[in-house]
Design a protein around this motif. Structure first.
Motif, PDB file in Angstrom:
ATOM      1  N   ASP A  71      23.565 -55.045   5.185  1.00 35.33           N
ATOM      2  CA  ASP A  71      24.918 -54.956   5.734  1.00 35.33           C
ATOM      3  C   ASP A  71      25.902 -54.621   4.621  1.00 35.33           C
ATOM      4  OD1 ASP A  71      24.785 -57.428   4.449  1.00 35.33           O
ATOM      5  OD2 ASP A  71      26.144 -58.394   5.863  1.00 35.33           O
ATOM      6  N   TRP A  72      27.099 -54.158   4.996  1.00 36.07           N
ATOM      7  CA  TRP A  72      28.014 -53.604   3.977  1.00 36.07           C
ATOM      8  C   TRP A  72      28.600 -54.662   3.044  1.00 36.07           C
ATOM      9  CZ3 TRP A  72      33.315 -54.212   3.180  1.00 36.07           C
ATOM     10  CH2 TRP A  72      34.018 -54.905   4.174  1.00 36.07           C
ATOM     11  N   ILE A  73      28.609 -55.939   3.471  1.00 37.19           N
ATOM     12  CA  ILE A  73      29.071 -56.975   2.555  1.00 37.19           C
ATOM     13  C   ILE A  73      27.905 -57.572   1.755  1.00 37.19           C
ATOM     14  CG2 ILE A  73      31.117 -57.575   3.880  1.00 37.19           C
ATOM     15  CD1 ILE A  73      29.604 -59.983   4.987  1.00 37.19           C
ATOM     16  N   LYS A  74      26.722 -56.994   1.943  1.00 34.08           N
ATOM     17  CA  LYS A  74      25.523 -57.380   1.206  1.00 34.08           C
ATOM     18  C   LYS A  74      25.233 -58.869   1.326  1.00 34.08           C
ATOM     19  CE  LYS A  74      25.290 -53.457  -1.864  1.00 34.08           C
ATOM     20  NZ  LYS A  74      25.076 -52.939  -3.234  1.00 34.08           N
ATOM     21  N   ASN A  75      25.150 -59.309   2.574  1.00 28.76           N
ATOM     22  CA  ASN A  75      24.851 -60.701   2.856  1.00 28.76           C
ATOM     23  C   ASN A  75      23.452 -60.886   3.417  1.00 28.76           C
ATOM     24  OD1 ASN A  75      24.911 -62.965   5.189  1.00 28.76           O
ATOM     25  ND2 ASN A  75      26.180 -63.609   3.454  1.00 28.76           N
ATOM     26  N   VAL A  76      22.976 -59.889   4.168  1.00 25.67           N
ATOM     27  CA  VAL A  76      21.648 -59.976   4.784  1.00 25.67           C
ATOM     28  C   VAL A  76      20.858 -58.697   4.481  1.00 25.67           C
ATOM     29  CG1 VAL A  76      22.261 -61.577   6.638  1.00 25.67           C
ATOM     30  CG2 VAL A  76      22.655 -59.142   6.956  1.00 25.67           C
ATOM     31  N   ARG A  77      19.521 -58.836   4.496  1.00 26.36           N
ATOM     32  CA  ARG A  77      18.667 -57.672   4.191  1.00 26.36           C
ATOM     33  C   ARG A  77      17.368 -57.753   4.970  1.00 26.36           C
ATOM     34  NH1 ARG A  77      14.915 -56.254  -0.358  1.00 26.36           N
ATOM     35  NH2 ARG A  77      15.400 -58.274  -1.318  1.00 26.36           N
ATOM     36  N   GLY A  78      17.052 -56.678   5.660  1.00 24.18           N
ATOM     37  CA  GLY A  78      15.802 -56.567   6.385  1.00 24.18           C
ATOM     38  C   GLY A  78      14.818 -55.686   5.661  1.00 24.18           C
ATOM     39  N   GLN A  79      13.708 -55.350   6.361  1.00 20.30           N
ATOM     40  CA  GLN A  79      12.626 -54.581   5.727  1.00 20.30           C
ATOM     41  C   GLN A  79      12.127 -53.447   6.623  1.00 20.30           C
ATOM     42  OE1 GLN A  79      10.285 -58.332   5.182  1.00 20.30           O
ATOM     43  NE2 GLN A  79       9.897 -57.508   3.138  1.00 20.30           N
ATOM     44  N   SER A  80      13.011 -52.842   7.399  1.00 23.04           N
ATOM     45  CA  SER A  80      12.570 -51.767   8.275  1.00 23.04           C
ATOM     46  C   SER A  80      12.018 -50.591   7.473  1.00 23.04           C
ATOM     47  CB  SER A  80      13.730 -51.291   9.149  1.00 23.04           C
ATOM     48  OG  SER A  80      13.312 -50.211   9.974  1.00 23.04           O
ATOM     49  N   ARG A  81      10.933 -50.037   7.982  1.00 24.39           N
ATOM     50  CA  ARG A  81      10.328 -48.863   7.351  1.00 24.39           C
ATOM     51  C   ARG A  81      10.426 -47.636   8.248  1.00 24.39           C
ATOM     52  NH1 ARG A  81       5.211 -48.994   6.982  1.00 24.39           N
ATOM     53  NH2 ARG A  81       4.786 -50.727   8.396  1.00 24.39           N
ATOM     54  N   CYS A  82      11.268 -47.760   9.318  1.00 22.10           N
ATOM     55  CA  CYS A  82      11.384 -46.641  10.253  1.00 22.10           C
ATOM     56  C   CYS A  82      12.787 -46.598  10.843  1.00 22.10           C
ATOM     57  CB  CYS A  82      10.343 -46.794  11.364  1.00 22.10           C
ATOM     58  SG  CYS A  82      10.414 -45.479  12.612  1.00 22.10           S
ATOM     59  N   ILE A  83      13.507 -45.531  10.523  1.00 23.22           N
ATOM     60  CA  ILE A  83      14.859 -45.319  11.037  1.00 23.22           C
ATOM     61  C   ILE A  83      14.825 -44.097  11.946  1.00 23.22           C
ATOM     62  CG2 ILE A  83      17.295 -45.103  10.459  1.00 23.22           C
ATOM     63  CD1 ILE A  83      15.828 -47.494   9.089  1.00 23.22           C
ATOM     64  N   LEU A  84      15.214 -44.278  13.209  1.00 21.52           N
ATOM     65  CA  LEU A  84      15.210 -43.179  14.176  1.00 21.52           C
ATOM     66  C   LEU A  84      16.645 -42.743  14.469  1.00 21.52           C
ATOM     67  CD1 LEU A  84      12.577 -44.619  16.686  1.00 21.52           C
ATOM     68  CD2 LEU A  84      12.182 -43.229  14.639  1.00 21.52           C
ATOM     69  N   LYS A  85      16.842 -41.421  14.585  1.00 18.39           N
ATOM     70  CA  LYS A  85      18.188 -40.890  14.792  1.00 18.39           C
ATOM     71  C   LYS A  85      18.218 -39.962  16.016  1.00 18.39           C
ATOM     72  CE  LYS A  85      20.648 -40.479  10.979  1.00 18.39           C
ATOM     73  NZ  LYS A  85      21.198 -40.011   9.703  1.00 18.39           N
ATOM     74  N   PRO A  86      18.246 -40.541  17.208  1.00 20.63           N
ATOM     75  CA  PRO A  86      18.302 -39.717  18.425  1.00 20.63           C
ATOM     76  C   PRO A  86      19.645 -39.023  18.579  1.00 20.63           C
ATOM     77  CG  PRO A  86      18.608 -42.019  18.968  1.00 20.63           C
ATOM     78  CD  PRO A  86      18.271 -41.983  17.508  1.00 20.63           C
ATOM     79  N   ARG A  87      19.651 -37.953  19.375  1.00 17.14           N
ATOM     80  CA  ARG A  87      20.888 -37.232  19.675  1.00 17.14           C
ATOM     81  C   ARG A  87      21.326 -37.435  21.119  1.00 17.14           C
ATOM     82  NH1 ARG A  87      18.831 -32.604  16.510  1.00 17.14           N
ATOM     83  NH2 ARG A  87      20.066 -32.446  14.570  1.00 17.14           N
ATOM     84  N   THR A  88      20.396 -37.818  21.980  1.00 18.86           N
ATOM     85  CA  THR A  88      20.696 -37.882  23.409  1.00 18.86           C
ATOM     86  C   THR A  88      20.264 -39.223  24.003  1.00 18.86           C
ATOM     87  OG1 THR A  88      18.560 -37.006  24.129  1.00 18.86           O
ATOM     88  CG2 THR A  88      20.283 -35.393  23.591  1.00 18.86           C
ATOM     89  N   THR A  89      20.828 -39.512  25.163  1.00 19.84           N
ATOM     90  CA  THR A  89      20.441 -40.712  25.909  1.00 19.84           C
ATOM     91  C   THR A  89      18.967 -40.650  26.287  1.00 19.84           C
ATOM     92  OG1 THR A  89      22.666 -40.919  26.811  1.00 19.84           O
ATOM     93  CG2 THR A  89      20.910 -42.055  27.990  1.00 19.84           C
ATOM     94  N   GLU A  90      18.494 -39.477  26.656  1.00 19.70           N
ATOM     95  CA  GLU A  90      17.099 -39.318  27.066  1.00 19.70           C
ATOM     96  C   GLU A  90      16.147 -39.654  25.915  1.00 19.70           C
ATOM     97  OE1 GLU A  90      19.698 -37.785  29.825  1.00 19.70           O
ATOM     98  OE2 GLU A  90      19.561 -37.142  27.716  1.00 19.70           O
ATOM     99  N   GLU A  91      16.518 -39.291  24.706  1.00 25.27           N
ATOM    100  CA  GLU A  91      15.676 -39.643  23.555  1.00 25.27           C
ATOM    101  C   GLU A  91      15.675 -41.151  23.320  1.00 25.27           C
ATOM    102  OE1 GLU A  91      15.941 -35.521  20.904  1.00 25.27           O
ATOM    103  OE2 GLU A  91      17.263 -37.204  20.422  1.00 25.27           O
ATOM    104  N   VAL A  92      16.830 -41.792  23.463  1.00 24.85           N
ATOM    105  CA  VAL A  92      16.888 -43.252  23.345  1.00 24.85           C
ATOM    106  C   VAL A  92      15.996 -43.890  24.405  1.00 24.85           C
ATOM    107  CG1 VAL A  92      18.369 -45.292  23.519  1.00 24.85           C
ATOM    108  CG2 VAL A  92      19.220 -43.234  22.363  1.00 24.85           C
TER     109      VAL A  92
END
Length: 501
Positions: A71-92
């Motif tokens: 997070d931007w205040i650097k308080n919490v940190r996760g470990q995701s190894r997959c970021i998805l960037k859909p463009r449409t509702t159908e992709e979501v």
């Protein structure tokens, strides 16, 4: 004497990701969280996402994933190894359907400007970023209703519809990076809620995708629609735990032709309340903002950023803004109010202006506090609704409890809607200090019949404290709704609600 112009001097706004280079501890370690029974990401899962979105919209490089995990205040940190960037509702929809079938946990993410850890993973959840869902689909200049995708940046929307004589009924310090979908999902309040109300009133409709991938079209653009349950309200403020908001329809007011501001200094909090009561009586229909800044909050920006205050030092400062359609009328009302308040000795000094550049400088004094506090070290931030008469008492209480150990304890926020931002800064994070502050700060808030979350949501950091503001019956009903809409609990797990027994 009322100062008509700001004193000379350049005021700069320093909005950055964080003032600290330090990477926070993993959330699971700092908060001792146990991972849910979710599937682990496999090459087969990644192949599905690559086939659906293409390589350019699937991020799996650890260095590129880092900013989505913190997070931007650097308080919490996760470990995701997959970021998805859909463009449409159908992709979501296809992403969620697949994740639900394979029991893969997901974390919806907009601009990642939240303060309660709601928009970043706790463990290895798949991040669904709305960054590419950034299209305004329609602007109705007559009704003032716009329809846009969830990833539109708030400031960009405001600029585009401003050309049509409209404005977004929401203004935040993070407007240059926050997404409207995130604003809706957290029911963001902002600086002008006093005038334009919250998003439960401004949002006419939403489109959202349920956990199983089903698209729910509640994208009404009607001001009045009493057909059955108001399902849109399930998604406003639920922080992606019931569905992923993909589009919103918002009622936008006409852009004001006249804007005036005043920055005032007073001696006590009682004087702040007296000034507010007077403001409502004498400015009435044109009053858009009434903000409180205490001395230590202003010191953040005059000290760390070397910004210049337009008036000398006082224990409390008040920022007032008016919106109207006739500048001569509004300026006359504001000046009459200020002359009266200063004549009675309630307001001790002040400056007033309607010049755009100088109004921007005044807002920068207020909006830069949140970021500037990070330069103190580690900051415990609390967004609380407290009955207005006791609004500031919590600052004094926390000073008495731990003041000798802190770098700074200060409060600022929206007097107009009883929302204080309490900040306690230390040189570094300490579990001992954390335990001294929480749950005491929430117990005290509850004792005043306040709310543990005013406008920033519950996220990860407040989920176990919801009971200080909601009854057991209310929490049980919310958990029932969650189970019904997301039986596999894949949507933003570990957030918003305490674990059901």
């Amino acid at each position: 004497m009322l100062r008509k112009l700001l004193t000379n001097g350049h005021i700069r706004c320093a909005r950055r990701f964080s003032s600290s280079k330090a990477i926070p501890e993993l959330t699971k370690d700092r908060y001792n969280v146990k991972r849910g029974e979710y599937s682990l990401l496999t090459d087969g899962h990644m192949a599905f996402f690559m086939n659906l979105l293409g390589q350019n919209r699937v991020i799996n490089d650890p260095s590129e994933c880092e900013s989505y995990n913190i997070d931007w205040i650097k308080n919490v940190r996760g470990q995701s190894r997959c970021i998805l960037k859909p463009r449409t509702t159908e992709e979501v929809s296809k992403i969620l359907e697949f994740c639900n079938e394979n029991k893969l946990a997901v974390c919806p993410q907009g601009g990642n400007t939240g303060l309660v850890g709601g928009s970043v993973p706790v463990f290895d959840e798949i991040v669904i970023s709305t960054a590419l869902m950034n299209q305004i689909e329609s602007i109705d200049e007559i009704s003032g209703v716009i329809v846009c995708q969830a990833g539109c940046i708030l400031e960009n929307i405001d600029q585009q519809i401003g050309e049509k004589g409209l404005m977004v009924p929401l203004d935040l310090g993070a407007k240059g990076s926050c997404h409207i979908g995130g604003n809706v999902s957290t029911n963001a309040g902002g600086l002008r809620l006093l005038r334009y109300g919250n998003l439960h009133g401004s949002v006419l409709g939403v489109e959202a995708v349920k956990a199983n991938g089903e698209i729910l079209d509640c994208l009404s653009t009607l001001k009045k629609d009493n057909t059955g349950y108001h399902l849109k309200h399930l998604f406003i403020g639920s922080e992606g735990s019931l569905g992923v908001v993909t589009k919103v329809a918002i009622q936008c007011p006409t852009k004001p032709k006249a804007i005036n501001m005043a920055f005032l200094g007073v001696e006590s909090f009682d004087s702040v309340l007296t000034t507010f009561r007077r403001c409502k009586n004498e400015l009435g229909e044109i009053l858009s903002s009434f903000e409180l800044i205490d001395a230590l909050s202003l010191d953040v920006v005059t000290g760390h950023y070397k910004m210049q205050s337009p008036i000398p030092q006082f224990p409390f400062y008040i920022l007032i803004e008016t919106h109207g359609s006739c500048n001569e009328h509004d300026e006359e009302k504001l000046n009459r109010f200020l002359e009266s308040a200063m004549g009675d000795g309630v307001v001790l000094d002040g400056t007033a202006t309607n010049q755009p550049s100088k109004m921007k400088q005044l807002w920068e004094l207020r909006e830069s506090i949140t970021q500037g506090l990070l330069m103190d070290g580690y900051v415990f931030k609390y967004d609380l609704s407290i009955p207005i008469k006791e609004f500031y008492a919590i600052v004094d209480v926390m000073n008495e409890k731990i003041g000798k150990d802190a770098v700074r304890i200060c409060g600022y926020g929206h007097i107009g809607d009883s929302n204080i931002h309490l900040n306690l800064s230390f040189k570094e994070y300490s579990k001992e200090m954390h335990n001294k502050i929480e749950p005491f700060v929430y117990e005290y808030t509850s004792s005043l019949k306040g709310s543990v979350s005013a406008e920033h949501g519950i996220g990860f950091r407040k989920s176990k404290y919801v009971h200080y503001s909601k009854s057991p019956a209310a929490i049980n009903l919310m958990q029932d709704i969650k189970r019904m809409m997301d039986p596999n609990k894949i949507l933003n797990p570990y957030k918003v609600l305490p674990e059901s027994s």
